[in-house]
Design a protein around this motif. Structure first.
Motif, PDB file in Angstrom:
ATOM      1  N   CYS A   1       0.840  -1.356   0.088  1.00  0.00           N
ATOM      2  CA  CYS A   1      -0.083  -0.118  -0.018  1.00  0.00           C
ATOM      3  C   CYS A   1       0.883   1.156  -0.017  1.00  0.00           C
ATOM      4  O   CYS A   1       1.018   2.044  -0.821  1.00  0.00           O
ATOM      5  CB  CYS A   1      -1.098  -0.089   1.242  1.00  0.00           C
ATOM      6  SG  CYS A   1      -2.195  -1.149   1.125  1.00  0.00           S
ATOM      7  N   ASP A   2       1.872   1.389   0.979  1.00  0.00           N
ATOM      8  CA  ASP A   2       2.437   2.502   1.274  1.00  0.00           C
ATOM      9  C   ASP A   2       3.983   2.522   0.762  1.00  0.00           C
ATOM     10  O   ASP A   2       4.684   3.542   0.633  1.00  0.00           O
ATOM     11  CB  ASP A   2       2.466   3.218   2.738  1.00  0.00           C
ATOM     12  CG  ASP A   2       1.495   3.927   2.958  1.00  0.00           C
ATOM     13  OD1 ASP A   2       0.699   4.219   2.115  1.00  0.00           O
ATOM     14  OD2 ASP A   2       1.017   4.197   4.111  1.00  0.00           O
ATOM     15  N   GLY A   3       4.092   1.401   0.074  1.00  0.00           N
ATOM     16  CA  GLY A   3       5.451   1.062  -0.501  1.00  0.00           C
ATOM     17  C   GLY A   3       5.669   1.506  -1.862  1.00  0.00           C
ATOM     18  O   GLY A   3       4.614   1.740  -2.604  1.00  0.00           O
ATOM     19  N   SER A   4       7.032   1.623  -2.432  1.00  0.00           N
ATOM     20  CA  SER A   4       7.054   1.656  -4.004  1.00  0.00           C
ATOM     21  C   SER A   4       8.259   0.868  -4.304  1.00  0.00           C
ATOM     22  O   SER A   4       9.149   0.484  -3.383  1.00  0.00           O
ATOM     23  CB  SER A   4       7.583   3.167  -4.242  1.00  0.00           C
ATOM     24  OG  SER A   4       6.232   4.066  -3.888  1.00  0.00           O
ATOM     25  N   ILE A   5       8.405   0.649  -5.513  1.00  0.00           N
ATOM     26  CA  ILE A   5       9.461  -0.372  -6.108  1.00  0.00           C
ATOM     27  C   ILE A   5       9.846   0.066  -7.351  1.00  0.00           C
ATOM     28  O   ILE A   5       8.791   0.436  -8.313  1.00  0.00           O
ATOM     29  CB  ILE A   5       9.363  -1.722  -6.240  1.00  0.00           C
ATOM     30  CG1 ILE A   5      10.464  -2.585  -6.631  1.00  0.00           C
ATOM     31  CG2 ILE A   5       8.050  -2.202  -6.833  1.00  0.00           C
ATOM     32  CD1 ILE A   5      10.509  -4.239  -6.576  1.00  0.00           C
ATOM     33  N   TYR A   6      11.078   0.417  -7.658  1.00  0.00           N
ATOM     34  CA  TYR A   6      11.380   1.218  -8.831  1.00  0.00           C
ATOM     35  C   TYR A   6      13.132   0.930  -9.231  1.00  0.00           C
ATOM     36  O   TYR A   6      13.793   0.778  -8.196  1.00  0.00           O
ATOM     37  CB  TYR A   6      11.043   2.966  -8.616  1.00  0.00           C
ATOM     38  CG  TYR A   6      11.487   3.454  -7.472  1.00  0.00           C
ATOM     39  CD1 TYR A   6      13.019   3.911  -7.492  1.00  0.00           C
ATOM     40  CD2 TYR A   6      10.911   3.487  -6.436  1.00  0.00           C
ATOM     41  CE1 TYR A   6      13.457   4.590  -6.431  1.00  0.00           C
ATOM     42  CE2 TYR A   6      11.253   4.119  -5.361  1.00  0.00           C
ATOM     43  CZ  TYR A   6      12.504   4.761  -5.074  1.00  0.00           C
ATOM     44  OH  TYR A   6      13.145   5.286  -4.236  1.00  0.00           O
ATOM     45  N   ARG A   7      13.353   1.564 -10.190  1.00  0.00           N
ATOM     46  CA  ARG A   7      14.744   1.212 -10.856  1.00  0.00           C
ATOM     47  C   ARG A   7      15.176   2.711 -11.149  1.00  0.00           C
ATOM     48  O   ARG A   7      14.534   3.660 -12.102  1.00  0.00           O
ATOM     49  CB  ARG A   7      14.788   0.303 -11.980  1.00  0.00           C
ATOM     50  CG  ARG A   7      16.212   0.365 -12.682  1.00  0.00           C
ATOM     51  CD  ARG A   7      16.317  -0.970 -13.573  1.00  0.00           C
ATOM     52  NE  ARG A   7      17.535  -1.042 -14.121  1.00  0.00           N
ATOM     53  CZ  ARG A   7      17.924  -2.003 -15.118  1.00  0.00           C
ATOM     54  NH1 ARG A   7      16.823  -2.518 -15.756  1.00  0.00           N
ATOM     55  NH2 ARG A   7      19.086  -1.801 -15.619  1.00  0.00           N
ATOM     56  N   LYS A   8      16.338   2.980 -10.196  1.00  0.00           N
ATOM     57  CA  LYS A   8      16.893   4.495 -10.340  1.00  0.00           C
ATOM     58  C   LYS A   8      18.398   4.502 -10.018  1.00  0.00           C
ATOM     59  O   LYS A   8      18.715   5.047  -9.034  1.00  0.00           O
ATOM     60  CB  LYS A   8      16.044   5.318  -9.735  1.00  0.00           C
ATOM     61  CG  LYS A   8      16.142   6.868  -9.792  1.00  0.00           C
ATOM     62  CD  LYS A   8      15.650   7.674  -8.735  1.00  0.00           C
ATOM     63  CE  LYS A   8      15.912   9.070  -8.488  1.00  0.00           C
ATOM     64  NZ  LYS A   8      15.392   9.595  -7.656  1.00  0.00           N
ATOM     65  N   PRO A   9      19.408   4.215 -10.809  1.00  0.00           N
ATOM     66  CA  PRO A   9      19.512   3.120 -11.870  1.00  0.00           C
ATOM     67  C   PRO A   9      19.448   1.880 -11.206  1.00  0.00           C
ATOM     68  O   PRO A   9      19.162   0.792 -12.113  1.00  0.00           O
ATOM     69  CB  PRO A   9      20.693   3.447 -12.512  1.00  0.00           C
ATOM     70  CG  PRO A   9      21.485   3.745 -11.542  1.00  0.00           C
ATOM     71  CD  PRO A   9      20.719   4.745 -10.695  1.00  0.00           C
ATOM     72  N   TYR A  10      19.685   1.585 -10.025  1.00  0.00           N
ATOM     73  CA  TYR A  10      19.554   0.272  -9.366  1.00  0.00           C
ATOM     74  C   TYR A  10      18.202   0.185  -8.833  1.00  0.00           C
ATOM     75  O   TYR A  10      17.354   1.056  -8.528  1.00  0.00           O
ATOM     76  CB  TYR A  10      20.505   0.201  -8.333  1.00  0.00           C
ATOM     77  CG  TYR A  10      21.877   0.508  -8.212  1.00  0.00           C
ATOM     78  CD1 TYR A  10      22.773  -0.258  -9.037  1.00  0.00           C
ATOM     79  CD2 TYR A  10      22.485   1.861  -7.984  1.00  0.00           C
ATOM     80  CE1 TYR A  10      24.144   0.126  -9.213  1.00  0.00           C
ATOM     81  CE2 TYR A  10      23.780   2.255  -8.194  1.00  0.00           C
ATOM     82  CZ  TYR A  10      24.672   1.223  -8.947  1.00  0.00           C
ATOM     83  OH  TYR A  10      25.889   1.637  -9.221  1.00  0.00           O
ATOM     84  N   TRP A  11      17.722  -1.071  -8.761  1.00  0.00           N
ATOM     85  CA  TRP A  11      16.280  -1.347  -7.953  1.00  0.00           C
ATOM     86  C   TRP A  11      16.692  -0.813  -6.745  1.00  0.00           C
ATOM     87  O   TRP A  11      17.477  -1.147  -5.853  1.00  0.00           O
ATOM     88  CB  TRP A  11      15.968  -2.914  -8.117  1.00  0.00           C
ATOM     89  CG  TRP A  11      15.731  -3.158  -9.470  1.00  0.00           C
ATOM     90  CD1 TRP A  11      16.322  -3.931 -10.347  1.00  0.00           C
ATOM     91  CD2 TRP A  11      14.250  -2.780 -10.129  1.00  0.00           C
ATOM     92  NE1 TRP A  11      15.530  -4.174 -11.615  1.00  0.00           N
ATOM     93  CE2 TRP A  11      14.562  -3.428 -11.336  1.00  0.00           C
ATOM     94  CE3 TRP A  11      13.172  -2.324  -9.438  1.00  0.00           C
ATOM     95  CZ2 TRP A  11      13.135  -3.537 -12.247  1.00  0.00           C
ATOM     96  CZ3 TRP A  11      12.224  -2.135 -10.330  1.00  0.00           C
ATOM     97  CH2 TRP A  11      12.087  -2.956 -11.738  1.00  0.00           C
ATOM     98  N   GLN A  12      15.385  -0.061  -6.347  1.00  0.00           N
ATOM     99  CA  GLN A  12      15.330   0.327  -4.999  1.00  0.00           C
ATOM    100  C   GLN A  12      13.667   0.256  -4.744  1.00  0.00           C
ATOM    101  O   GLN A  12      12.718   0.129  -5.312  1.00  0.00           O
ATOM    102  CB  GLN A  12      15.699   2.091  -4.833  1.00  0.00           C
ATOM    103  CG  GLN A  12      16.950   2.186  -4.967  1.00  0.00           C
ATOM    104  CD  GLN A  12      17.224   3.636  -4.889  1.00  0.00           C
ATOM    105  OE1 GLN A  12      16.527   4.831  -5.038  1.00  0.00           O
ATOM    106  NE2 GLN A  12      18.445   3.966  -4.263  1.00  0.00           N
TER     107      GLN A  12
END
Length: 868
Positions: free
Chosen positions: A299-310
């Motif tokens: 719900c309150d989390g995020s997953i993204y690549r910038k440039p590593y996966w975070q």
């Protein structure tokens, strides 16, 4: 001109015998301009009987703010101020640098006027006294000696063993409502547009209570949970018809069952910045914690690549963010908290990257739409290079390790330019790189550091705050450190130096002396082994490490188990029940002689003693049971108390003979650390020391009367050529740590009478006392008035400073409390007051040449001791 100082020896004896019959204790501080330097050796007389009081802490008065959170082994988090009566285990860094459960043995509280607030790059924060040690790659260093950029040890995982019993639906509902719920103003609302999450939420609501409904509230994606009252009434009627009546109403007229439950666990009514995770979550087993964090981040989390996966998690509640930060440690995930300034309020964001993001995806994961993104990340993340600068070992590791050849090591590690590996010393190595080097070099100790359960966090903020603070500390006998606010913090030295000195005397003198140490924390067995870890310091003092001939006695009930587990012990120790008087039993049981149980105990014990029998615990229980004129409840209370003594493993009709403890030229350790977590443990220890002290006094008085005048003279000056006779029994030095527990001010323990007798009358028959306490303000006033040698390390608590203020003897310019403020901050620095010669000296106690078991583990020691 070199002056040799001898504490406790008259000027006449000093001229006749010099330093013979003394122990090398310390060196004296001499002021040279603006600096203090160590000069003259300081010895202490051991041929006469003395009372030596060692007070304060060799390393200072270290403590933590009362709000500091301590994580217990079952996952519970409690402020340190609430640990006094807590028996559950906490976490500690073991000697193999792994985080393990450990027992708490003692609790301390005092007042201070200054604290140091330390903030770490990960977002952790701790408030402690400036002298409190923190673990660095080079060992324990007082917090005030650290600086911005210093890196300290924090746990990279916490192996909790939770046994909480929340249902999966309850775990999910808590996660969903803490993340995207509104729980106030009479409503329970949930907002989300992810269809899979909404469906999962509905299912959880139904599993919680089938009479609940999830309705659209104000717009699509916003839901309200209400009670289906008709269905509820129907279900209630069905149960009544079947005879399944309940004593309480199943629901109220205004509240749903979900709201009632949320109120019960304390989360209802919290606005977003006030939200906290309830205590019930922290004691859950790992698999349920996984569900909680999975739904929370979904719900309150995020997953993204910038440039590593975070991966990130954001909340307007600082405490909630810190709690999530902590729960991630249960999975070995280290996150960073940063503050984001919003228009209306601040937000707190957790960031996970590198290996920690990968671990999160594998161990916790996401649900709903983010699960699809996590699936893509899982396929890529193993093949994408990670930032090696996130999780590193402090570069100071290279100060203690150098390979024989960097080029050879580079070739073995397949470097294109092998010599370039030496440039590594300018950088902090990653755990993986240090492990590769350690395994290539076959260096087990370096490998231990690379695999340690330590995340080396960086200090980014330090601030001193002044005010009136109550601070706390605990003793952890196993490893002498514990985890507080998810940071590893530190937790008996001078007495060991005294015992070492006595064992090192020439045989003619040593054989006429016996040293008995009451070991409350299980640390003196290490005296059997040489101190290799401080070889360089020992060389500077003209000493070298060596072990001592120490005999260790363990309570008979623990002796066999200790032997089987390989815990050092030599002989069993036991006390005859017939040696205890009624008052001993009452004090040990915590009852007064005026209570019905106390009256019964006094009657039965006195009758048994008058019989002259060598009776057992079973005999006492049988005698109590025969007192039929006494009320059944009173008899049962007394019997239960004596049955509980079987757990102590201390009593036997064949008690240990005093002659087995008092042996000339020997150091005897009575290890009673097994009672550290026993209810009433200090009373049991007091019982042991009280009986030993009483026996010693009575025997020495008898021996003194039997000896001729010349032998009496030799008992005080036994190496005089003109002294007639010979000492029949060795003079005794009784060494007691945590003495305020046995001789408390204004209270009485089973040891009080015997120890006070020795304080006042023990010197004549030849008994010396060495009493140590970190809290002189809490000790019996006779200790202050009867001590002829006082060794005072640095103290800061007002109650202790005031206690020392009363020692302002006429030959002191000011009181000890004033003089101690001018001591250098070195470990072992102290004031030595010699009442015999009416002198006060600033000293530094010498390093131990036997292994010091009261010290906490270090990540890396000096080069030669660790890698050489």
């Amino acid at each position: 001109m070199v002056v040799e100082i001898v504490l406790g020896r008259t000027e006449g004896d000093r001229k006749k015998f010099g330093t013979r019959g003394t122990i090398f204790l310390a060196k004296q501080y001499i002021k040279m301009g603006q600096f203090m330097t160590l000069a003259n050796k300081v010895f202490m007389d051991v041929t006469r009987a003395h009372v030596v009081f060692v007070c304060g802490k060799r390393g200072g008065g270290k403590c933590l703010h009362g709000e500091t959170l301590i994580t217990l082994e079952d996952g519970t988090q409690k402020p340190i101020r609430d640990l006094e009566h807590e028996q559950r285990r906490l976490f500690s860094l073991a000697n193999d640098l792994k985080i393990r459960g450990a027992n708490k043995a003692a609790f301390y509280k005092r007042e201070v006027h200054e604290l140091l607030v330390i903030k770490l790059r990960s977002g952790k924060e701790i408030k402690l006294t400036p002298e409190h040690p923190l673990l660095t790659i080079k060992g324990w260093i007082p917090a005030e000696q650290l600086h911005l950029g210093s890196r300290i040890a924090t746990p990279r995982m916490l192996p909790t063993q939770g046994t909480g019993t929340l249902h999966d639906c309850e775990v999910k509902l808590l996660a969903y409502l803490l993340a995207e719920g509104h729980m106030s103003n009479g409503f329970v609302l949930f907002a989300n547009t992810d269809e899979r999450i909404v469906t999962d939420f509905r299912d959880a609501v139904m599993q919680f209570d089938q009479t609940l409904l999830v309705k659209i509230h104000s717009k699509a994606g916003c839901f309200r949970i209400v009670q289906n009252r008709k269905r509820k009434i129907f279900q209630q009627a069905e149960r009544n018809a079947m005879g399944q009546f309940t004593s309480k109403p199943v629901f109220s007229d205004t509240k749903s069952t979900l709201r009632t439950w949320l109120e019960t666990i304390g989360v209802y009514g919290q606005l977003p910045p006030e939200k906290v995770i309830p205590a019930e979550i922290f004691t859950l087993p790992q698999e349920k914690l996984q569900v909680f964090l999975n739904r929370l981040f979904s719900c309150d989390g995020s997953i993204y690549r910038k440039p590593y996966w975070q991966i990130s998690y954001c909340s307007s509640s600082r405490q909630l963010a810190q709690q999530v930060h902590h729960l991630l440690l249960r999975f070995g995930i280290v996150a960073k908290i940063r503050t984001k300034n919003g228009k209306l309020r601040d937000y707190y964001e957790l960031l996970l990257n590198g290996d920690h993001a990968e671990t999160f995806i594998k161990e916790i994961g996401f649900f709903g739409r983010k699960q699809d993104v996590a699936y893509c990340a899982a396929k890529e993340i193993e093949h994408i290079p990670k930032n090696p600068n996130v999780d590193t070992i402090p570069k100071e590791v290279w100060d203690t390790f150098r390979p024989k050849s960097w080029a050879a090591l580079g070739r073995a590690m397949h470097y294109t330019i092998p010599k370039s590996l030496r440039e590594t010393v300018h950088y902090a190595p990653s755990r993986q790189k240090l492990l590769h080097i350690a395994q290539t070099e076959s260096d087990k100790k370096l490998e231990l550091v690379a695999k340690a359960d330590i995340f080396w966090d960086e200090i980014v903020g330090m601030e001193k705050v002044e005010g009136e603070f109550t601070v706390y500390d605990v003793t952890v006998p196993d490893y002498h450190n514990f985890v507080a606010n998810d940071i590893i913090v530190h937790n008996s030295y001078t007495m060991g130096v005294i015992a070492e000195g006595m064992a090192s005397l020439e045989p003619e003198i040593a054989n006429n002396l016996s040293c008995i140490i009451l070991d409350t924390m299980g640390v003196y067995w290490t005296m059997k082994y040489p101190n290799h870890k401080e070889e360089e310091m020992l060389r500077q003092w003209g000493l070298e490490g060596r072990g001592l001939d120490v005999q260790i006695f363990t309570p008979i009930g623990y002796y066999k188990a200790y032997k089987e587990k390989g815990i050092p012990t030599d002989y069993p120790f036991a006390i005859k029940p017939s040696e205890l008087v009624p008052e001993d039993w009452c004090l040990s049981f915590g009852v007064t002689a005026l209570e019905p149980v106390g009256v019964l105990i006094e009657k039965v014990i006195n009758e048994l003693r008058e019989s002259g029998r060598n009776y057992s615990i079973a005999d006492i229980i049988e005698a109590i049971d025969k007192e039929e004129t006494i009320e059944r409840e009173v008899r049962a209370g007394a019997i239960n108390r004596f049955k509980n003594t079987e757990r102590w493993g201390l009593f036997s009709t064949e008690g240990t003979l005093l002659e087995n403890l008092v042996i000339g030229g020997k150091i005897t350790v009575l290890d009673v650390s097994c009672y550290a977590t026993e209810a009433g443990g200090w009373a049991i220890k007091s019982l042991v020391i009280g009986l030993v002290a009483e026996k010693l006094f009575l025997e020495r008085m008898t021996v003194r009367k039997e000896e001729e005048f010349g032998a009496i003279e030799s008992a005080e000056h036994f190496f005089r050529a003109e002294a007639a006779g010979k000492i029949r029994k060795p003079l005794v030095w009784l060494v007691i740590d945590e003495a305020h527990e046995f001789l408390p001010q204004g209270e009485k323990t089973p040891a009080t009478d015997a120890l006070v007798t020795i304080l006042r009358e023990g010197r004549q028959p030849g008994i010396s006392l060495v009493l140590a306490s970190q809290q002189p303000g809490k000790i019996h006033t006779d200790v202050m008035t009867q001590s002829d040698i006082i060794i005072c390390h640095r103290i800061t608590a007002k109650i202790d400073v005031d206690a020392l203020g009363m020692l302002a003897q006429s030959y002191l310019r000011t009181g000890l409390d004033k003089e101690i403020q001018f001591l250098p901050p070195d470990p072992g620095s102290a004031l030595a007051m010699d009442d015999q010669n009416e002198r006060l000296y600033s000293i530094r106690v010498r390093p131990r040449f036997s292994w010091h078991g009261g010290e906490a583990p270090t990540a890396l020691e000096e080069k030669k001791s660790l890698f050489g």
